[in-house]
Design an enzyme around this catalytic site. Structure first.
Site, short mmCIF file in Angstrom:
data_model
loop_
_atom_site.label_atom_id
_atom_site.label_comp_id
_atom_site.label_asym_id
_atom_site.label_seq_id
_atom_site.Cartn_x
_atom_site.Cartn_y
_atom_site.Cartn_z
CD GLU A 219 -0.08 -43.23 56.54
OE1 GLU A 219 0.56 -42.88 57.53
OE2 GLU A 219 -0.26 -42.48 55.56
CG HIS B 177 25.27 -57.75 45.04
ND1 HIS B 177 26.24 -58.66 44.68
CD2 HIS B 177 24.74 -57.27 43.88
CE1 HIS B 177 26.30 -58.72 43.35
NE2 HIS B 177 25.40 -57.89 42.84
CE LYS C 89 -0.25 -37.14 62.42
NZ LYS C 89 -1.25 -36.72 61.47
#
Ligand code: PA5
Length: 462
Positions: free
Chosen positions: A293, A322, A436
């Site tokens: 961010e 893995h 937003k």
């Protein structure tokens, strides 16, 4: 109280093929860093980098500790409602310093400190499940939002506030809440003022993802018995180490300069943070937010628009050997791996020598699980090095509050140096605003027009 160490040998030539040459490090990269350090110093002097002062904010830490003392005795559960920088700090502190299965331990095993839950996503299944497991009458809800308006957090507050009002009555309900928010603005502060709910401030000049060492992280930590003084002392020790404008002396500067250089000079834009320690898994998620961010930006400080930013990738050793290791070893040369290892992992488990007759198991006998984990980290770093895959290792002496304080500060300072190197503002996040505003419009917030949303086209559906 030992220092954490950064071993960057596997980013350097000739250790790793294509690594950074010592002359380049001492010359161009040191000059690049000196300019970045000067820019950061200017922002510090302007008062923008409040997180650098937090280790010395002893008065507010004492206020947090006093409040936490009182709360810790009363409540069996503490629920943090907070998302992004308002939730990841508490989660990473809990997982690192309270250890595995904290919330499943008995009261005695927890030394009568409360359980600690962090609810970030507004997924009703999670919240319903949590509410089914706690007694609201014995729970403290720490609502954390710097802006005091984040939809996810505030929606969860509204749900919980209703429930607590119904359970204990509106008068007593306010004693079950603690708000951590902006010192003067926002809906949360407005409610807290109106209803006499205790509140802790997040300093004006500290943004969400840099706020773990404010009340945002310190209160949940202290309420569960974490030594916040040691945390801040660790952060202070690292802050001092990261003041130098001389690259070779500055651990955060080295990390930032080499990761930035790996991206912009060599196309290694994926930065993997891979602790070999379950307790540090959430810290890698905290770093993901911090690095992503802060550095992923379209607008440069010089006013130009040209998107930049590394992609942080949290991983866990040895588990991800893995899953991701094949890609790290042989996939595109676009990654740098930063391992985090712990010198003294604490109480270990010896591996019994149960099958000396089976070579595939016999070699394990007589060693320990901690030894296996540490050995796998060294082996993986060496394997990457041999394949010309750059990597570095941050070593913690142990997983303690002092070491964690150093690590948070190291990564935060590295982020602001990296911001200066990329030529972006690491403190803002303009890119998250549009989604937003669209959410507000779609959810019917007053004053926000309902947006046109591109409808799914059935032509492109199967
Ligand atoms: O780093 C940031 O600023 C963000 O990730 C915020 O922490 C997040 O959006 C939550 O914001 P707030 O604390 O205002 O609820």
């Amino acid at each position: 109280m030992t220092q954490i160490r950064l071993d960057f040998g596997n980013l350097m030539a000739p250790g790793v093929e294509g690594g950074v040459d010592a002359t380049h490090f001492a010359g161009a990269l040191s000059e690049r860093f000196a300019l970045a350090a000067a820019a950061v110093e200017q922002r510090r002097a302007a008062g923008d980098l409040g997180f650098l002062d937090l280790p010395y904010a002893t008065e507010s830490a004492a206020q947090v500790a006093a409040l936490a003392d009182g709360f810790g005795q009363w409540f069996e559960d503490v629920v943090v409602l907070g998302i992004g920088g308002s939730g990841l700090g508490a989660t990473s502190l809990r997982d690192a310093l309270l250890g595995p299965f904290w919330n499943s331990r008995s009261n005695e095993e927890r030394d009568h400190f409360p359980r600690l839950h962090v609810v970030d996503n507004p997924d009703p299944h999670t919240l319903r499940a949590l509410l089914g497991r706690i007694d609201p009458a014995r729970t403290l809800f720490n609502v954390i939002s710097k802006s005091g308006a984040t939809a996810e957090t505030m929606a969860q507050y509204l749900v919980i506030r209703d429930l607590v009002d119904k359970t204990v009555g509106p008068d007593k309900a306010r004693g079950h809440f603690l708000f951590t928010t902006d010192p003067s603005r926002g809906a949360l502060r407005q409610i807290g003022d109106a209803e006499g709910i205790p509140m802790l401030p997040v300093p004006e000049n500290v943004g969400g993802r840099f706020s773990v060492l404010t009340a945002v992280g310190l209160l949940p930590a202290a309420v569960c018995g974490i030594d916040i003084e040691a945390l801040l002392a660790g952060a202070a020790a690292m802050e001092v180490r990261c003041r130098s404008a001389v690259l070779a002396e500055n651990p955060a500067g080295i990390l930032a300069t080499l990761l930035h250089g790996a991206d912009t000079d060599q196309g290694r834009a994926i930065h993997v943070l891979m602790p070999y320690c379950d307790r540090l898994r959430s810290l890698a998620l905290w770093f993901q937010q911090l690095w992503g961010e802060s550095l992923g930006k379209a607008l440069r400080l010089d006013g130009s628009h040209s998107p930049v930013g590394p992609t942080p990738l949290p991983a866990l050793g040895a588990s991800d050997q893995h899953s991701l290791l094949q890609l790290l070893m042989e996939g595109p040369q676009d990654k740098v791996v930063v391992f985090v290892t712990v010198d003294d992992p604490g109480p270990d488990l010896a591996i019994p020598n149960r099958h000396p007759e089976i070579p595939a198991l016999a070699y394990l006998g007589g060693h320990s699980l901690g030894e296996l984990l540490a050995t796998e980290r060294s082996a993986t770093a060496e394997a990457l090095r041999r394949e010309g895959r750059p990597n570095a290792t941050i070593s913690l002496p142990e997983v303690s509050a002092f070491a964690l304080g150093q690590l948070y500060m190291l990564l935060e300072v590295a982020t602001v140096f990296a911001g200066a190197l990329y030529g972006v503002d690491p403190l803002d996040q303009p890119g998250v605003e549009l989604s937003k505003v669209l959410t507000y419009g779609l959810m019917g917030r007053e004053g926000v027009a309902r947006p046109e949303i591109a409808e799914p086209d059935p032509k492109w559906m199967v």
